[in-house]
Design a protein around this motif. Sequence first.
Motif, PDB file in Angstrom:
ATOM      1  N   GLY A 102       0.849  -1.229   0.130  1.00  0.00           N
ATOM      2  CA  GLY A 102       0.208  -0.061  -0.014  1.00  0.00           C
ATOM      3  C   GLY A 102       0.835   1.173   0.137  1.00  0.00           C
ATOM      4  O   GLY A 102       2.081   1.226  -0.334  1.00  0.00           O
ATOM      5  N   LYS A 103       0.287   2.294   0.084  1.00  0.00           N
ATOM      6  CA  LYS A 103       0.699   3.552   0.100  1.00  0.00           C
ATOM      7  C   LYS A 103       1.639   3.851   1.754  1.00  0.00           C
ATOM      8  O   LYS A 103       0.975   3.775   2.690  1.00  0.00           O
ATOM      9  N   PRO A 104       3.014   4.407   1.487  1.00  0.00           N
ATOM     10  CA  PRO A 104       3.815   4.614   2.456  1.00  0.00           C
ATOM     11  C   PRO A 104       3.298   6.120   2.973  1.00  0.00           C
ATOM     12  O   PRO A 104       3.047   6.966   2.135  1.00  0.00           O
ATOM     13  N   TYR A 105       3.337   6.296   4.409  1.00  0.00           N
ATOM     14  CA  TYR A 105       2.967   7.548   4.953  1.00  0.00           C
ATOM     15  C   TYR A 105       3.993   7.960   5.887  1.00  0.00           C
ATOM     16  O   TYR A 105       4.462   7.198   6.742  1.00  0.00           O
ATOM     17  N   SER A 106       4.341   9.138   6.044  1.00  0.00           N
ATOM     18  CA  SER A 106       5.131   9.599   7.299  1.00  0.00           C
ATOM     19  C   SER A 106       4.425   9.791   8.378  1.00  0.00           C
ATOM     20  O   SER A 106       2.993   9.600   8.452  1.00  0.00           O
ATOM     21  N   GLU A 107       5.192   9.758   9.619  1.00  0.00           N
ATOM     22  CA  GLU A 107       4.318   9.793  10.905  1.00  0.00           C
ATOM     23  C   GLU A 107       3.659  11.227  10.996  1.00  0.00           C
ATOM     24  O   GLU A 107       2.326  11.246  11.578  1.00  0.00           O
ATOM     25  N   GLU A 108       4.141  12.457  10.491  1.00  0.00           N
ATOM     26  CA  GLU A 108       3.354  13.638  10.489  1.00  0.00           C
ATOM     27  C   GLU A 108       2.004  13.427   9.811  1.00  0.00           C
ATOM     28  O   GLU A 108       0.988  13.845  10.011  1.00  0.00           O
ATOM     29  N   GLU A 109       2.212  12.533   8.509  1.00  0.00           N
ATOM     30  CA  GLU A 109       0.834  12.330   7.877  1.00  0.00           C
ATOM     31  C   GLU A 109       0.020  11.342   8.277  1.00  0.00           C
ATOM     32  O   GLU A 109      -1.259  11.719   8.540  1.00  0.00           O
ATOM     33  N   PHE A 114     -10.500  -0.628   6.347  1.00  0.00           N
ATOM     34  CA  PHE A 114      -9.142  -0.952   5.977  1.00  0.00           C
ATOM     35  C   PHE A 114      -8.275   0.293   5.599  1.00  0.00           C
ATOM     36  O   PHE A 114      -7.168   0.350   6.252  1.00  0.00           O
ATOM     37  N   ALA A 115      -9.003   0.901   4.819  1.00  0.00           N
ATOM     38  CA  ALA A 115      -8.066   2.544   4.684  1.00  0.00           C
ATOM     39  C   ALA A 115      -7.733   3.079   5.622  1.00  0.00           C
ATOM     40  O   ALA A 115      -6.489   3.643   6.080  1.00  0.00           O
ATOM     41  N   LEU A 116      -8.714   3.327   6.307  1.00  0.00           N
ATOM     42  CA  LEU A 116      -8.550   4.214   7.591  1.00  0.00           C
ATOM     43  C   LEU A 116      -7.526   3.573   8.747  1.00  0.00           C
ATOM     44  O   LEU A 116      -6.403   4.328   8.975  1.00  0.00           O
ATOM     45  N   THR A 117      -7.538   2.273   9.115  1.00  0.00           N
ATOM     46  CA  THR A 117      -6.721   1.952  10.038  1.00  0.00           C
ATOM     47  C   THR A 117      -5.014   1.913   9.227  1.00  0.00           C
ATOM     48  O   THR A 117      -4.286   2.091  10.198  1.00  0.00           O
ATOM     49  N   THR A 118      -5.174   1.652   8.090  1.00  0.00           N
ATOM     50  CA  THR A 118      -3.530   1.543   7.709  1.00  0.00           C
ATOM     51  C   THR A 118      -3.069   2.791   7.177  1.00  0.00           C
ATOM     52  O   THR A 118      -1.847   2.975   7.057  1.00  0.00           O
ATOM     53  N   GLN A 119      -3.793   3.973   7.206  1.00  0.00           N
ATOM     54  CA  GLN A 119      -3.405   5.358   6.936  1.00  0.00           C
ATOM     55  C   GLN A 119      -2.986   6.089   8.501  1.00  0.00           C
ATOM     56  O   GLN A 119      -2.292   6.812   8.592  1.00  0.00           O
ATOM     57  N   MET A 120      -3.870   5.482   9.469  1.00  0.00           N
ATOM     58  CA  MET A 120      -3.351   6.123  10.720  1.00  0.00           C
ATOM     59  C   MET A 120      -2.285   5.850  11.540  1.00  0.00           C
ATOM     60  O   MET A 120      -1.398   5.079  11.204  1.00  0.00           O
ATOM     61  N   SER A 121      -1.855   6.710  12.640  1.00  0.00           N
ATOM     62  CA  SER A 121      -0.788   6.631  13.497  1.00  0.00           C
ATOM     63  C   SER A 121      -1.390   5.440  14.695  1.00  0.00           C
ATOM     64  O   SER A 121      -2.378   5.058  14.795  1.00  0.00           O
ATOM     65  N   GLY A 122      -0.377   5.142  15.608  1.00  0.00           N
ATOM     66  CA  GLY A 122      -0.594   4.131  16.593  1.00  0.00           C
ATOM     67  C   GLY A 122       0.084   2.700  16.604  1.00  0.00           C
ATOM     68  O   GLY A 122       1.074   2.840  15.809  1.00  0.00           O
ATOM     69  N   ILE A 123      -0.527   1.923  17.411  1.00  0.00           N
ATOM     70  CA  ILE A 123       0.329   0.596  17.439  1.00  0.00           C
ATOM     71  C   ILE A 123      -0.784  -0.520  17.244  1.00  0.00           C
ATOM     72  O   ILE A 123      -2.140  -0.337  17.638  1.00  0.00           O
ATOM     73  N   ILE A 124      -0.348  -1.440  16.323  1.00  0.00           N
ATOM     74  CA  ILE A 124      -1.388  -2.719  16.039  1.00  0.00           C
ATOM     75  C   ILE A 124      -1.141  -3.707  16.990  1.00  0.00           C
ATOM     76  O   ILE A 124       0.247  -4.075  17.382  1.00  0.00           O
ATOM     77  N   TYR A 125      -1.957  -4.309  17.737  1.00  0.00           N
ATOM     78  CA  TYR A 125      -1.889  -5.611  18.347  1.00  0.00           C
ATOM     79  C   TYR A 125      -2.451  -6.827  17.978  1.00  0.00           C
ATOM     80  O   TYR A 125      -3.642  -6.899  17.617  1.00  0.00           O
ATOM     81  N   GLU A 126      -1.528  -7.595  17.108  1.00  0.00           N
ATOM     82  CA  GLU A 126      -1.994  -8.701  16.171  1.00  0.00           C
ATOM     83  C   GLU A 126      -2.162  -9.908  17.009  1.00  0.00           C
ATOM     84  O   GLU A 126      -1.060 -10.251  17.572  1.00  0.00           O
TER      85      GLU A 126
END
Length: 260
Positions: free
Chosen positions: A20-27, A150-162
Motif C-alpha cells: 500500500g501507500k507509505p505515509y510519514s508519521e506527520e501524515e 481498512f483504508a482508515l486503519t492503515t493510514q492512521m498512527s498508533g500501534i497494532i496488537y496482532e
Amino acid sequence: GELLNIALAEIPPDETTPHGKPYSEEEREMLSLGALGAAEWTKQTKDIYPHALLNVTEFQTVDDWIRTLGRTCRRTLQKATEADGAGVFTVTALPIHETALRASAEIAPHSTLSHFRCILEHNLRLLDRHSPDWTQEDFVGMLMETMERFALTTQMSGIIYEYRNRNGDLVAFSHEVRKGSTVRGQWFYSTTEGSASYIWFHAVLGLVTRAIGSHKALIVDLGPNGNDGRLEAHGKLKSRYGFEMVEDWPSVADYRGPFW
C-alpha cells in the motif's frame, strides 16, 4: 480489459506481505484526527455519539480495576489470560511507524490481505447477527464499510496488537492510539475463530493495563457503539467492564495534546 490488468498488477504476492501507500508519521497523525473525533472535540459539529470511557486515575494497578468488576467479568478476564498463557493465541505489538525519523514514509505493517480478510469476516458476522435478513444492498454496504475501515486503519498512527493462533494464522487485531491524556481503543476486528477465544477481553485488559502503567493517560476511550453509536449490546458489554457511556465525551476525554 485494461482496468482488470491494472488491478491484478496491484495484488500483493501473498496474504502476509504489507502492500500500500507509505505515509510519514506527520501524515499519519493528521489522517488520524478524523477517526479520533477531532470534529467533535474542536466543536466543528454538534453530531456527537456517546463514547465508552473509563477513568483510570482511580487505579494504581490493573488489579485495582479488576477488583471493581463483577464476578463473571473477573472470571472472563482470567480465562482470557489463561488462553494467552496456554498458547491459544499469541499477541505481538507492531508500531505502525517504526523508525525514529518521523518524516520517513512507511507502509503500515497491517496493510495485508489477511488483515483485510479479518475485517471482512468481522463485518460479515456483525451483519448476520444484527440483520439476519440482510439484502444485496446491505451486503454491498458492508463491503464498502470494510474497504473504508481498512483504508482508515492503515493510514492512521498508533500501534497494532496482532493476534495469531497456534498455526500462526491471523485471528484478530486491535488498533491503539495515544493522544493527549487519552488512550483510544480505535479498532478491533476478529475472525469467527478469534471471536470465540476471549481475544476482545484480552485486548481490553491490555489496553487498560498499558493506560494505567503509562502515568500519562487519564481516560481509556473505547469509542461509540457501531457506526451510528446506537448498538446497545456493545454499550452494555462495555459498561460491565466499568466503561461509562458519556454523551459529552469531548469534555472528559482530552485529545488536545500530542501523540505518544
